[in-house]
Design an enzyme around this catalytic site. Structure first.
Site, PDB file in Angstrom:
ATOM      1  N   ASP A 203       0.836  -1.202   0.000  1.00  0.00           N
ATOM      2  CA  ASP A 203       0.000   0.000   0.000  1.00  0.00           C
ATOM      3  C   ASP A 203       0.874   1.257   0.000  1.00  0.00           C
ATOM      4  O   ASP A 203       0.642   2.189  -0.775  1.00  0.00           O
ATOM      5  CB  ASP A 203      -0.914  -0.016   1.221  1.00  0.00           C
ATOM      6  CG  ASP A 203      -1.732   1.256   1.358  1.00  0.00           C
ATOM      7  OD1 ASP A 203      -2.748   1.381   0.661  1.00  0.00           O
ATOM      8  OD2 ASP A 203      -1.347   2.124   2.169  1.00  0.00           O
ATOM      9  N   LYS A 207       1.425   4.313  -3.054  1.00  0.00           N
ATOM     10  CA  LYS A 207       1.359   5.755  -2.819  1.00  0.00           C
ATOM     11  C   LYS A 207       2.676   6.436  -3.166  1.00  0.00           C
ATOM     12  O   LYS A 207       2.693   7.530  -3.756  1.00  0.00           O
ATOM     13  CB  LYS A 207       0.980   6.016  -1.364  1.00  0.00           C
ATOM     14  CG  LYS A 207      -0.404   5.495  -1.004  1.00  0.00           C
ATOM     15  CD  LYS A 207      -0.636   5.511   0.497  1.00  0.00           C
ATOM     16  CE  LYS A 207      -1.986   4.901   0.853  1.00  0.00           C
ATOM     17  NZ  LYS A 207      -2.179   4.798   2.314  1.00  0.00           N
ATOM     18  N   GLY A 304      -9.753   6.739   6.708  1.00  0.00           N
ATOM     19  CA  GLY A 304     -11.011   6.936   7.415  1.00  0.00           C
ATOM     20  C   GLY A 304     -12.011   7.689   6.564  1.00  0.00           C
ATOM     21  O   GLY A 304     -11.650   8.389   5.617  1.00  0.00           O
TER      22      GLY A 304
END
Length: 430
Positions: A203, A207, A304
């Site tokens: 992950d 990025k 989130g």
């Protein structure tokens, strides 16, 4: 006011539902800031009929996201499905082909297909916006593409995965081991049932490849990122790091070197005095170095519903205001491939932990292996003696070339008194 900007949203998970809710609850504020309303006209998800916490009045439901991208009454398609290929990519490409702007949070898709999609979007005269794909609510994409546009970026590094940062922080604060803290992170919803993408560094590498393209004007090249996760970081490593004046963070690092563009993700020891050492829990941080601006530090929540929806809506607001730039900071046709920086030629200081039998001569043999590879030991730590038993031995070595260290460690690992492969963590004086 001008005509509304009409938005279709594909994917109504945590972020998708949060995005619709934010657009509805902040509609007056957004309209004032855009000079026009922003209206959700269509949505698509796998399951209809569930209460997702927002008002469906006036919103058209589509079972098929690709069909929605093709036929919905929308100026912008927001892709929040996820996955590097499949329906997510088809949805984005369909929207582009139909002349609709695209907003996405899909770092995997951009890491594998970002350059191609940027070319398609620019050819169609539409935007491909992705603030939410990296570091959640932190406006790092806008900062690199706009705020630092007048600078040549020489390096960037950061904490790009909140799951790993939570695990390493909790291990440090509690003294518990990796597997125990991982189970807790899963119970709290900070880690997936299958946490491999997070804890193995994939992950963060997705990025980093996006940030490196934007910072250095190169095609997105996920295959060029060297990746190591945190599975092998032990409570003992974290304890010794503190004794040595460091903390362990999973960092993504990209920088230009004389050998090419270096891109790497791995556990890293950073000085306790450095700002990034104090970015804890689920927070992310990105640090850039520019030739005119110097160092910038961005910190905030990296995931989130709220933070990520905030980033999605920031892109939508830009489009409503008519603000858009090149996907990766320069025209897609001007992205220039850099040579891949060789990890073997990488120089740096290192922490090494060995598990050895406490027998006469073992330290002399280890020292000889380092000496013969021209690796200089800085310090060695061993707590007490246990003759004939297995004991941990910790060393730090001065700055050395990675290839030389590898040569020394291969010889050390082959020693009869060394009972498991050496554990190595790079030290960065950030």
């Amino acid at each position: 006011m001008k005509e509304p900007l009409k938005v279709a949203i594909a994917g109504l998970g945590t972020v998708g539902a949060g995005t619709v809710k934010l657009l509805q609850e902040q509609s007056d504020l957004i309209a004032r800031r855009c000079g026009r309303p922003v209206t959700v006209t269509a949505v698509s998800a796998r399951t209809a009929g569930r209460d997702r916490g927002f008002d469906m009045t006036g919103i058209t439901w589509f079972d098929d996201a690709v069909e929605m991208a093709d036929t919905a009454d929308a100026d912008v398609v927001v892709e929040l499905i996820g996955g590097a290929d499949g329906i997510a990519k088809r949805t984005v490409q369909t929207a582009i082909a139909r002349g609709r702007h695209v907003v996405t949070a899909n770092k995997a898709m951009l890491a594998h297909h970002g350059t191609q999609l940027a070319q398609e979007a620019e050819a169609a005269g539409v935007a491909l916006a992705y603030e939410a794909a990296v570091a959640g609510g932190i406006p790092v994409i806008k900062t690199l593409r706009e705020g630092l546009a007048g600078n040549r970026i020489t390096s960037l590094y950061g904490i790009l995965n909140g799951t790993c940062n939570y695990i390493l922080t909790t291990m440090r604060e509690t003294g518990r081991d990796f597997s125990d803290v991982l189970e807790e992170a899963q119970a709290l919803g900070y880690a997936e049932a299958d946490p491999s993408f997070d804890i193995d560094g994939v992950d963060a590498a997705h990025k980093l490849s996006i940030l490196a393209s934007l910072a250095f004007g190169s095609p997105v090249d996920f295959s060029a990122v060297t990746v190591q996760g945190i599975r092998n970081v032990s409570a003992l490593d974290i304890e010794y790091a503190e004794l040595l004046g460091y903390r362990i963070k999973l960092l993504g690092i990209a920088r230009e070197t004389e050998f090419g563009l270096e891109q790497r993700v791995h556990p890293t020891m950073v000085p306790i005095a450095s700002p990034i050492a104090h970015v804890d829990g689920v927070f992310n941080a990105v640090v850039t170095e520019g030739d005119f601006v110097g160092r910038t530090v961005l910190e905030g929540r990296g995931a989130g519903a709220g933070p990520t929806a905030s980033a999605v809506v920031a892109d939508i607001i830009d489009l409503a205001c008519g603000r858009r730039g090149f996907t990766f900071g320069v025209p897609a046709g001007d992205l220039k491939a850099h040579p891949v920086g060789s990890i073997e030629k990488l120089t740096g200081a290192y922490y090494i932990r060995l598990q050895v039998l406490d027998v006469p001569g073992v330290f002399a043999d280890i020292a000889a292996a380092l000496r013969d590879a021209q690796v200089s030991m800085e310090q060695i730590l061993q707590r007490g003696r246990a003759p004939g038993e297995i004991v941990p031995v910790v060393m730090t070595v001065y700055e050395t070339e990675a290839a030389a260290l590898r040569q020394a460690l291969e010889r050390i690992e082959a020693m009869e008194a060394v009972v498991e492969p050496p554990h190595v963590i790079r030290i960065e004086e950030l």
